[in-house]
Write a protein that holds these residues in place. Structure first.
Motif, PDB file in Angstrom:
ATOM      1  N   HIS A  36       0.865  -1.177   0.000  1.00 51.97           N
ATOM      2  CA  HIS A  36       0.000   0.000   0.000  1.00 51.97           C
ATOM      3  C   HIS A  36       0.902   1.228   0.000  1.00 51.97           C
ATOM      4  CE1 HIS A  36      -3.638  -2.303   0.647  1.00 51.97           C
ATOM      5  NE2 HIS A  36      -2.959  -3.014   1.526  1.00 51.97           N
ATOM      6  N   THR A  37       0.976   1.904  -1.129  1.00 53.90           N
ATOM      7  CA  THR A  37       1.936   2.996  -1.270  1.00 53.90           C
ATOM      8  C   THR A  37       1.497   4.263  -0.571  1.00 53.90           C
ATOM      9  OG1 THR A  37       0.918   3.581  -3.370  1.00 53.90           O
ATOM     10  CG2 THR A  37       2.823   2.138  -3.457  1.00 53.90           C
ATOM     11  N   TYR A  38       0.210   4.417  -0.302  1.00 56.77           N
ATOM     12  CA  TYR A  38      -0.239   5.654   0.318  1.00 56.77           C
ATOM     13  C   TYR A  38      -0.146   5.617   1.834  1.00 56.77           C
ATOM     14  CZ  TYR A  38      -1.480   7.160  -4.276  1.00 56.77           C
ATOM     15  OH  TYR A  38      -1.397   7.534  -5.584  1.00 56.77           O
ATOM     16  N   ALA A  39       0.222   4.495   2.415  1.00 58.41           N
ATOM     17  CA  ALA A  39       0.457   4.445   3.859  1.00 58.41           C
ATOM     18  C   ALA A  39       1.670   5.305   4.220  1.00 58.41           C
ATOM     19  CB  ALA A  39       0.658   3.013   4.311  1.00 58.41           C
ATOM     20  N   GLY A  40       2.672   5.325   3.355  1.00 55.88           N
ATOM     21  CA  GLY A  40       3.840   6.171   3.587  1.00 55.88           C
ATOM     22  C   GLY A  40       3.515   7.647   3.502  1.00 55.88           C
ATOM     23  N   VAL A  41       2.577   8.000   2.628  1.00 59.03           N
ATOM     24  CA  VAL A  41       2.148   9.394   2.512  1.00 59.03           C
ATOM     25  C   VAL A  41       1.474   9.835   3.805  1.00 59.03           C
ATOM     26  CG1 VAL A  41       0.596  10.947   1.282  1.00 59.03           C
ATOM     27  CG2 VAL A  41       1.943   9.284   0.008  1.00 59.03           C
ATOM     28  N   VAL A  42       0.572   9.011   4.306  1.00 59.68           N
ATOM     29  CA  VAL A  42      -0.138   9.343   5.544  1.00 59.68           C
ATOM     30  C   VAL A  42       0.823   9.342   6.728  1.00 59.68           C
ATOM     31  CG1 VAL A  42      -1.992   8.595   7.081  1.00 59.68           C
ATOM     32  CG2 VAL A  42      -2.315   8.490   4.621  1.00 59.68           C
ATOM     33  N   ALA A  43       1.826   8.479   6.712  1.00 52.53           N
ATOM     34  CA  ALA A  43       2.811   8.457   7.793  1.00 52.53           C
ATOM     35  C   ALA A  43       3.582   9.773   7.866  1.00 52.53           C
ATOM     36  CB  ALA A  43       3.769   7.290   7.594  1.00 52.53           C
ATOM     37  N   VAL A  44       3.886  10.357   6.722  1.00 51.48           N
ATOM     38  CA  VAL A  44       4.582  11.650   6.713  1.00 51.48           C
ATOM     39  C   VAL A  44       3.657  12.737   7.254  1.00 51.48           C
ATOM     40  CG1 VAL A  44       5.653  13.392   5.225  1.00 51.48           C
ATOM     41  CG2 VAL A  44       6.145  10.984   4.865  1.00 51.48           C
ATOM     42  N   TRP A  45       2.365  12.666   6.940  1.00 57.34           N
ATOM     43  CA  TRP A  45       1.412  13.644   7.480  1.00 57.34           C
ATOM     44  C   TRP A  45       1.338  13.527   8.997  1.00 57.34           C
ATOM     45  CZ3 TRP A  45      -3.314  12.693   3.791  1.00 57.34           C
ATOM     46  CH2 TRP A  45      -2.959  13.073   2.501  1.00 57.34           C
ATOM     47  N   VAL A  46       1.318  12.310   9.500  1.00 56.97           N
ATOM     48  CA  VAL A  46       1.265  12.106  10.955  1.00 56.97           C
ATOM     49  C   VAL A  46       2.548  12.622  11.600  1.00 56.97           C
ATOM     50  CG1 VAL A  46       1.203  10.321  12.747  1.00 56.97           C
ATOM     51  CG2 VAL A  46      -0.350  10.187  10.798  1.00 56.97           C
TER      52      VAL A  46
ATOM     53  N   SER B  10       2.819  13.721  -0.347  1.00 54.42           N
ATOM     54  CA  SER B  10       3.291  13.685   1.039  1.00 54.42           C
ATOM     55  C   SER B  10       3.890  15.017   1.460  1.00 54.42           C
ATOM     56  CB  SER B  10       4.291  12.546   1.239  1.00 54.42           C
ATOM     57  OG  SER B  10       5.415  12.723   0.426  1.00 54.42           O
ATOM     58  N   SER B  11       4.644  15.671   0.579  1.00 57.24           N
ATOM     59  CA  SER B  11       5.240  16.963   0.928  1.00 57.24           C
ATOM     60  C   SER B  11       4.181  18.060   1.047  1.00 57.24           C
ATOM     61  CB  SER B  11       6.273  17.368  -0.119  1.00 57.24           C
ATOM     62  OG  SER B  11       7.299  16.422  -0.189  1.00 57.24           O
ATOM     63  N   LEU B  12       3.247  18.075   0.115  1.00 57.69           N
ATOM     64  CA  LEU B  12       2.191  19.079   0.181  1.00 57.69           C
ATOM     65  C   LEU B  12       1.288  18.848   1.382  1.00 57.69           C
ATOM     66  CD1 LEU B  12       0.906  21.519  -1.220  1.00 57.69           C
ATOM     67  CD2 LEU B  12      -0.507  19.920  -2.501  1.00 57.69           C
ATOM     68  N   GLY B  13       1.006  17.592   1.686  1.00 52.22           N
ATOM     69  CA  GLY B  13       0.205  17.293   2.866  1.00 52.22           C
ATOM     70  C   GLY B  13       0.895  17.732   4.145  1.00 52.22           C
ATOM     71  N   ALA B  14       2.204  17.508   4.234  1.00 52.55           N
ATOM     72  CA  ALA B  14       2.953  17.956   5.411  1.00 52.55           C
ATOM     73  C   ALA B  14       2.936  19.477   5.510  1.00 52.55           C
ATOM     74  CB  ALA B  14       4.391  17.447   5.349  1.00 52.55           C
ATOM     75  N   LEU B  15       3.027  20.156   4.366  1.00 49.52           N
ATOM     76  CA  LEU B  15       2.950  21.612   4.359  1.00 49.52           C
ATOM     77  C   LEU B  15       1.596  22.091   4.867  1.00 49.52           C
ATOM     78  CD1 LEU B  15       4.195  24.370   3.472  1.00 49.52           C
ATOM     79  CD2 LEU B  15       3.076  23.987   1.281  1.00 49.52           C
ATOM     80  N   VAL B  16       0.525  21.456   4.424  1.00 48.06           N
ATOM     81  CA  VAL B  16      -0.824  21.847   4.853  1.00 48.06           C
ATOM     82  C   VAL B  16      -1.007  21.569   6.346  1.00 48.06           C
ATOM     83  CG1 VAL B  16      -3.269  21.277   4.596  1.00 48.06           C
ATOM     84  CG2 VAL B  16      -1.855  21.631   2.571  1.00 48.06           C
ATOM     85  N   VAL B  17      -0.563  20.404   6.800  1.00 44.89           N
ATOM     86  CA  VAL B  17      -0.703  20.070   8.222  1.00 44.89           C
ATOM     87  C   VAL B  17       0.055  21.071   9.089  1.00 44.89           C
ATOM     88  CG1 VAL B  17      -0.051  18.354   9.962  1.00 44.89           C
ATOM     89  CG2 VAL B  17      -1.165  17.631   7.869  1.00 44.89           C
ATOM     90  N   LEU B  18       1.297  21.361   8.736  1.00 44.08           N
ATOM     91  CA  LEU B  18       2.074  22.325   9.512  1.00 44.08           C
ATOM     92  C   LEU B  18       1.501  23.734   9.390  1.00 44.08           C
ATOM     93  CD1 LEU B  18       5.689  21.036   8.863  1.00 44.08           C
ATOM     94  CD2 LEU B  18       4.449  21.025  11.024  1.00 44.08           C
ATOM     95  N   GLY B  19       0.930  24.061   8.233  1.00 43.69           N
ATOM     96  CA  GLY B  19       0.298  25.370   8.077  1.00 43.69           C
ATOM     97  C   GLY B  19      -0.917  25.535   8.962  1.00 43.69           C
ATOM     98  N   VAL B  20      -1.739  24.502   9.050  1.00 43.03           N
ATOM     99  CA  VAL B  20      -2.919  24.564   9.918  1.00 43.03           C
ATOM    100  C   VAL B  20      -2.499  24.687  11.381  1.00 43.03           C
ATOM    101  CG1 VAL B  20      -4.880  23.209  10.752  1.00 43.03           C
ATOM    102  CG2 VAL B  20      -4.448  23.403   8.311  1.00 43.03           C
ATOM    103  N   ILE B  21      -1.481  23.940  11.772  1.00 43.34           N
ATOM    104  CA  ILE B  21      -0.992  24.028  13.149  1.00 43.34           C
ATOM    105  C   ILE B  21      -0.406  25.411  13.419  1.00 43.34           C
ATOM    106  CG2 ILE B  21       0.745  23.112  14.739  1.00 43.34           C
ATOM    107  CD1 ILE B  21       0.170  20.357  13.544  1.00 43.34           C
TER     108      ILE B  21
END
Length: 96
Positions: free
Chosen positions: A10-20, A73-84
């Protein structure tokens, strides 16, 4: 031509792991970093998330959609950190 994977990972598990990871890093920055240094630490955390996303996607060993998974994964991390970070800003307005 390559042979198809018999049991693809499952390749998108790594994407979600970076978001977490980004969420955990953002919360830790909010707890431990002084208020005047939070923006700099958020930038460091984003850089670390990009490096971790490279490592995770290279670990999967699949070249199909590598760029899309890296971008997601990079854009998701940017959005997560931006919201925080927006939460940090609103908290400083309320408490100040």
């Amino acid at each position: 031509m390559s042979t198809p994977d018999l049991a693809p990972r499952h390749t998108y598990a790594g994407v979600v792991a970076v978001w977490v990871l980004a969420a955990v890093a953002g919360v830790l920055i909010g707890i431990f970093a002084p208020e005047q240094w939070r923006a700099q630490w958020v930038a460091v955390a984003l850089g670390g998330c990009v490096i971790v996303s490279f490592a995770v996607q290279l670990w999967y060993g699949r070249s199909q959609a590598f760029i899309q998974r890296m971008a997601l994964s990079s854009l998701g991390a940017l959005v997560v950190l931006g919201v925080i970070t927006i939460g940090f800003g609103l908290a400083s307005l309320v408490s100040g």
